[in-house]
Design a protein around this motif. Sequence first.
Motif, PDB file in Angstrom:
ATOM      1  N   GLY A 207       0.821  -1.199   0.000  1.00 27.61           N
ATOM      2  CA  GLY A 207       0.000   0.000   0.000  1.00 27.61           C
ATOM      3  C   GLY A 207       0.856   1.250   0.000  1.00 27.61           C
ATOM      4  O   GLY A 207       2.086   1.183  -0.039  1.00 27.61           O
ATOM      5  N   ARG A 208       0.207   2.400   0.055  1.00 24.54           N
ATOM      6  CA  ARG A 208       0.918   3.669   0.081  1.00 24.54           C
ATOM      7  C   ARG A 208       1.568   3.894   1.444  1.00 24.54           C
ATOM      8  O   ARG A 208       1.225   3.227   2.425  1.00 24.54           O
ATOM      9  CB  ARG A 208      -0.057   4.811  -0.232  1.00 24.54           C
ATOM     10  N   PRO A 209       2.515   4.836   1.543  1.00 20.44           N
ATOM     11  CA  PRO A 209       3.122   5.119   2.846  1.00 20.44           C
ATOM     12  C   PRO A 209       2.091   5.549   3.877  1.00 20.44           C
ATOM     13  O   PRO A 209       1.099   6.210   3.554  1.00 20.44           O
ATOM     14  CB  PRO A 209       4.104   6.266   2.531  1.00 20.44           C
ATOM     15  N   ASN A 210       2.320   5.152   5.125  1.00 16.52           N
ATOM     16  CA  ASN A 210       1.500   5.553   6.274  1.00 16.52           C
ATOM     17  C   ASN A 210       0.078   4.996   6.224  1.00 16.52           C
ATOM     18  O   ASN A 210      -0.830   5.546   6.854  1.00 16.52           O
ATOM     19  CB  ASN A 210       1.437   7.087   6.398  1.00 16.52           C
ATOM     20  N   ALA A 211      -0.122   3.895   5.489  1.00 12.24           N
ATOM     21  CA  ALA A 211      -1.448   3.256   5.479  1.00 12.24           C
ATOM     22  C   ALA A 211      -1.647   2.371   6.700  1.00 12.24           C
ATOM     23  O   ALA A 211      -2.776   1.973   6.994  1.00 12.24           O
ATOM     24  CB  ALA A 211      -1.621   2.437   4.195  1.00 12.24           C
ATOM     25  N   GLY A 212      -0.552   2.026   7.399  1.00 16.02           N
ATOM     26  CA  GLY A 212      -0.666   1.215   8.608  1.00 16.02           C
ATOM     27  C   GLY A 212      -0.268  -0.233   8.415  1.00 16.02           C
ATOM     28  O   GLY A 212      -0.721  -1.111   9.164  1.00 16.02           O
ATOM     29  N   VAL A 292      -2.444  -8.468   0.110  1.00 17.79           N
ATOM     30  CA  VAL A 292      -3.396  -7.611   0.819  1.00 17.79           C
ATOM     31  C   VAL A 292      -3.060  -6.165   0.476  1.00 17.79           C
ATOM     32  O   VAL A 292      -1.987  -5.666   0.833  1.00 17.79           O
ATOM     33  CB  VAL A 292      -3.338  -7.833   2.343  1.00 17.79           C
ATOM     34  N   VAL A 293      -3.955  -5.503  -0.248  1.00 17.58           N
ATOM     35  CA  VAL A 293      -3.776  -4.091  -0.591  1.00 17.58           C
ATOM     36  C   VAL A 293      -4.434  -3.273   0.517  1.00 17.58           C
ATOM     37  O   VAL A 293      -5.663  -3.284   0.659  1.00 17.58           O
ATOM     38  CB  VAL A 293      -4.397  -3.760  -1.961  1.00 17.58           C
ATOM     39  N   LEU A 294      -3.613  -2.592   1.310  1.00 13.92           N
ATOM     40  CA  LEU A 294      -4.121  -1.856   2.466  1.00 13.92           C
ATOM     41  C   LEU A 294      -4.362  -0.400   2.087  1.00 13.92           C
ATOM     42  O   LEU A 294      -3.448   0.294   1.630  1.00 13.92           O
ATOM     43  CB  LEU A 294      -3.119  -1.949   3.623  1.00 13.92           C
ATOM     44  N   LEU A 295      -5.594   0.066   2.288  1.00 14.73           N
ATOM     45  CA  LEU A 295      -5.974   1.436   1.965  1.00 14.73           C
ATOM     46  C   LEU A 295      -6.186   2.236   3.248  1.00 14.73           C
ATOM     47  O   LEU A 295      -6.478   1.668   4.307  1.00 14.73           O
ATOM     48  CB  LEU A 295      -7.269   1.462   1.144  1.00 14.73           C
ATOM     49  N   ASP A 296      -6.072   3.528   3.132  1.00 17.89           N
ATOM     50  CA  ASP A 296      -6.386   4.444   4.225  1.00 17.89           C
ATOM     51  C   ASP A 296      -7.844   4.876   4.056  1.00 17.89           C
ATOM     52  O   ASP A 296      -8.229   5.390   3.013  1.00 17.89           O
ATOM     53  CB  ASP A 296      -5.451   5.655   4.174  1.00 17.89           C
ATOM     54  N   ALA A 298      -9.418   7.316   5.069  1.00 17.83           N
ATOM     55  CA  ALA A 298      -9.610   8.745   4.820  1.00 17.83           C
ATOM     56  C   ALA A 298      -9.414   9.101   3.353  1.00 17.83           C
ATOM     57  O   ALA A 298     -10.098   9.991   2.820  1.00 17.83           O
ATOM     58  CB  ALA A 298      -8.653   9.559   5.691  1.00 17.83           C
ATOM     59  N   ILE A 299      -8.476   8.423   2.673  1.00 18.64           N
ATOM     60  CA  ILE A 299      -8.192   8.725   1.256  1.00 18.64           C
ATOM     61  C   ILE A 299      -8.044   7.416   0.483  1.00 18.64           C
ATOM     62  O   ILE A 299      -6.953   7.056   0.043  1.00 18.64           O
ATOM     63  CB  ILE A 299      -6.912   9.587   1.121  1.00 18.64           C
ATOM     64  N   PRO A 300      -9.139   6.664   0.319  1.00 20.99           N
ATOM     65  CA  PRO A 300      -9.038   5.368  -0.360  1.00 20.99           C
ATOM     66  C   PRO A 300      -9.028   5.507  -1.877  1.00 20.99           C
ATOM     67  O   PRO A 300      -9.469   6.515  -2.430  1.00 20.99           O
ATOM     68  CB  PRO A 300     -10.299   4.651   0.101  1.00 20.99           C
ATOM     69  N   PHE A 301      -8.529   4.483  -2.526  1.00 20.03           N
ATOM     70  CA  PHE A 301      -8.571   4.359  -3.985  1.00 20.03           C
ATOM     71  C   PHE A 301      -7.980   5.567  -4.694  1.00 20.03           C
ATOM     72  O   PHE A 301      -8.536   6.077  -5.662  1.00 20.03           O
ATOM     73  CB  PHE A 301     -10.001   4.113  -4.479  1.00 20.03           C
ATOM     74  N   GLU A 302      -6.819   6.023  -4.197  1.00 21.75           N
ATOM     75  CA  GLU A 302      -6.078   7.000  -4.977  1.00 21.75           C
ATOM     76  C   GLU A 302      -5.395   6.285  -6.142  1.00 21.75           C
ATOM     77  O   GLU A 302      -5.340   5.048  -6.201  1.00 21.75           O
ATOM     78  CB  GLU A 302      -5.059   7.705  -4.087  1.00 21.75           C
ATOM     79  N   GLN A 303      -4.830   7.049  -7.051  1.00 17.52           N
ATOM     80  CA  GLN A 303      -4.267   6.461  -8.268  1.00 17.52           C
ATOM     81  C   GLN A 303      -3.211   5.408  -7.953  1.00 17.52           C
ATOM     82  O   GLN A 303      -3.143   4.371  -8.614  1.00 17.52           O
ATOM     83  CB  GLN A 303      -3.654   7.575  -9.131  1.00 17.52           C
ATOM     84  N   GLN A 304      -2.404   5.659  -6.929  1.00 16.58           N
ATOM     85  CA  GLN A 304      -1.354   4.708  -6.608  1.00 16.58           C
ATOM     86  C   GLN A 304      -1.930   3.407  -6.044  1.00 16.58           C
ATOM     87  O   GLN A 304      -1.405   2.329  -6.296  1.00 16.58           O
ATOM     88  CB  GLN A 304      -0.362   5.326  -5.619  1.00 16.58           C
ATOM     89  N   ASP A 305      -3.030   3.488  -5.286  1.00 16.28           N
ATOM     90  CA  ASP A 305      -3.695   2.279  -4.800  1.00 16.28           C
ATOM     91  C   ASP A 305      -4.146   1.417  -5.970  1.00 16.28           C
ATOM     92  O   ASP A 305      -4.010   0.185  -5.950  1.00 16.28           O
ATOM     93  CB  ASP A 305      -4.903   2.638  -3.931  1.00 16.28           C
ATOM     94  N   LEU A 306      -4.696   2.058  -6.979  1.00 14.46           N
ATOM     95  CA  LEU A 306      -5.178   1.316  -8.149  1.00 14.46           C
ATOM     96  C   LEU A 306      -4.015   0.655  -8.884  1.00 14.46           C
ATOM     97  O   LEU A 306      -4.135  -0.490  -9.363  1.00 14.46           O
ATOM     98  CB  LEU A 306      -5.936   2.253  -9.089  1.00 14.46           C
ATOM     99  N   ARG A 307      -2.886   1.365  -8.984  1.00 13.13           N
ATOM    100  CA  ARG A 307      -1.723   0.787  -9.663  1.00 13.13           C
ATOM    101  C   ARG A 307      -1.203  -0.431  -8.909  1.00 13.13           C
ATOM    102  O   ARG A 307      -0.805  -1.429  -9.513  1.00 13.13           O
ATOM    103  CB  ARG A 307      -0.614   1.838  -9.786  1.00 13.13           C
ATOM    104  N   ILE A 308      -1.170  -0.350  -7.584  1.00 14.62           N
ATOM    105  CA  ILE A 308      -0.668  -1.464  -6.783  1.00 14.62           C
ATOM    106  C   ILE A 308      -1.573  -2.682  -6.936  1.00 14.62           C
ATOM    107  O   ILE A 308      -1.100  -3.814  -7.118  1.00 14.62           O
ATOM    108  CB  ILE A 308      -0.561  -1.043  -5.301  1.00 14.62           C
ATOM    109  N   ALA A 309      -2.898  -2.474  -6.872  1.00 20.33           N
ATOM    110  CA  ALA A 309      -3.838  -3.586  -7.041  1.00 20.33           C
ATOM    111  C   ALA A 309      -3.735  -4.184  -8.439  1.00 20.33           C
ATOM    112  O   ALA A 309      -3.781  -5.411  -8.615  1.00 20.33           O
ATOM    113  CB  ALA A 309      -5.262  -3.109  -6.766  1.00 20.33           C
ATOM    114  N   ASP A 310      -3.573  -3.322  -9.442  1.00 22.39           N
ATOM    115  CA  ASP A 310      -3.445  -3.817 -10.819  1.00 22.39           C
ATOM    116  C   ASP A 310      -2.150  -4.607 -10.991  1.00 22.39           C
ATOM    117  O   ASP A 310      -2.124  -5.617 -11.711  1.00 22.39           O
ATOM    118  CB  ASP A 310      -3.483  -2.637 -11.791  1.00 22.39           C
ATOM    119  N   LEU A 311      -1.079  -4.182 -10.322  1.00 24.10           N
ATOM    120  CA  LEU A 311       0.173  -4.931 -10.375  1.00 24.10           C
ATOM    121  C   LEU A 311      -0.009  -6.339  -9.826  1.00 24.10           C
ATOM    122  O   LEU A 311       0.444  -7.315 -10.436  1.00 24.10           O
ATOM    123  CB  LEU A 311       1.252  -4.195  -9.569  1.00 24.10           C
TER     124      LEU A 311
END
Length: 492
Positions: A207-212, A292-296, A298-311
């Motif tokens: 996931g993106r930085p600081n998602a937990g 496991v794609v971990l999202l935040d 507060a700001i879910p499904f940003e462009q980078q989240d989509l790229r990670i899931a697609d990868l």
Amino acid sequence: MSFTLAIVGRPNVGKSTLFNRLVGKRLALVDDQPGVTRDLREGAARLADLRFTVIDTAGLEEVTDDSLQGRMRRLTERAVDMADICLFMVDARVGITPSDLVFADILRKRVGHVILAANKAEGIAAEAGVLEAFSLGLGEPISLSAEHGEGLTDLYTQLMPLADKFAERAADDTPETDVTLDEESGDMDAEMPMPTAKKPLQVAVVGRPNAGKSTLINQILGEDRLLTGPEAGITRDAISLRTEWAGPDGVGVPMRIFDTAGMRKKAKVQEKLEKLSVSDGLRAVKFAEVVVVLLDAAIPFEQQDLRIADLAEREGRAVVVAVNKWDIEDNKQAKLKDLRESFERLLPQLRGAPLITVSAKTGRGLDRLQGAIMRAYEVWNRRVTTAQLNRWLTGMLEAHPPPAPQGKRIKLRYMTQAKTRPPGFVVMCSHPDKVPDSYNRYLVNGLRLDFDMPGTPIRLWMRGQNDANPYKGRKKAPPSKLRKHTDGRRKD
């Protein structure tokens, strides 16, 4: 690439020259002036039949502050920690310096495999320096001349047994994917391989930085094994941890969980250290069976989240989407509805994948997350018999026949499952190159729905099959001779 080799040493001992020789290109700048290399440079190396990744590092200096040299040293130490083997290079003409003694002691404590190389060893003037290198306590030094290519055979001899060891480790760690099915041998009736202590289920949390991510894994382990905090980007490399994660039924499932560095947009990744961290996270995805794609929240499904899931989907891994920080969400029902709608719209290739809400801080939702991981793993191993597939294909053709591009009718004759992990299917048809992508998606979506395979990547291949013509390929019979009557007239 079976292993990673980091070349380390004082400034101006010839690290970049050896790096260029191993990769076969002048990728790194080389000059007599010390301190030319400041960043880490990674390349694909080739030495005889060995293929590995080599990292050129900045010269080690006895500086620990926040100056440029101090930051360069920390960067080099990070590469040392990430590498499988370190090649510690000294200058045979200069001899062993106090700095060499300090760095040799550091490497002895931090690295499992260190190879000592005395560079610039051509000529009689370097013999004393080669002998002096024994005092470092790192074994017999290799006499090298990176500039002239001398001593590479000795380097190969030292690397070969280590390469075999790391190749075995990679074979053990790499999950079995694209498993070919043989219906005649009864593989279709085989049970799903269950995780064992020897072959645990491999799960990567990305996931993106600081998602937990690190906080979530600490909750799963039940102890603070990973460093956490409010700052983004604390985790730098992919760390694998073994555990038995007990589900709602109390049964523990052996797992190896990979904690990865946060992945930002490529344009924002400027520091060399972060580039290494992201590439390490991408390798963790390839070593995983479930991602496991971990999202935040507060700001879910940003462009980078989509790229990670697609990868993860393109790598053919089972995917579970987890939304973290759910404990601080106020309007949970409305938020969950919006999340599901966004998921279906933005990630159609993962339609039906589990979407789980969790709180890594409090531990709520972890039972549901473990159940979702096991369901995704089961679907990833799903098998469908050929008879079921062909009955299903007949119904799909009746409901929506394939188009006839350029007037050529496409006939779908036969379907079978060829692989699992992820499920892969083959359709024998006429004009496979004419089947449009939209019809492929129609079949894939039907497979997901009718055979209960939500979320998992599905591979579908169209293969050509000629019409069964019994006379096709036979040689033409020679023309029969015309018989003549006795009176000389022909009989047609």
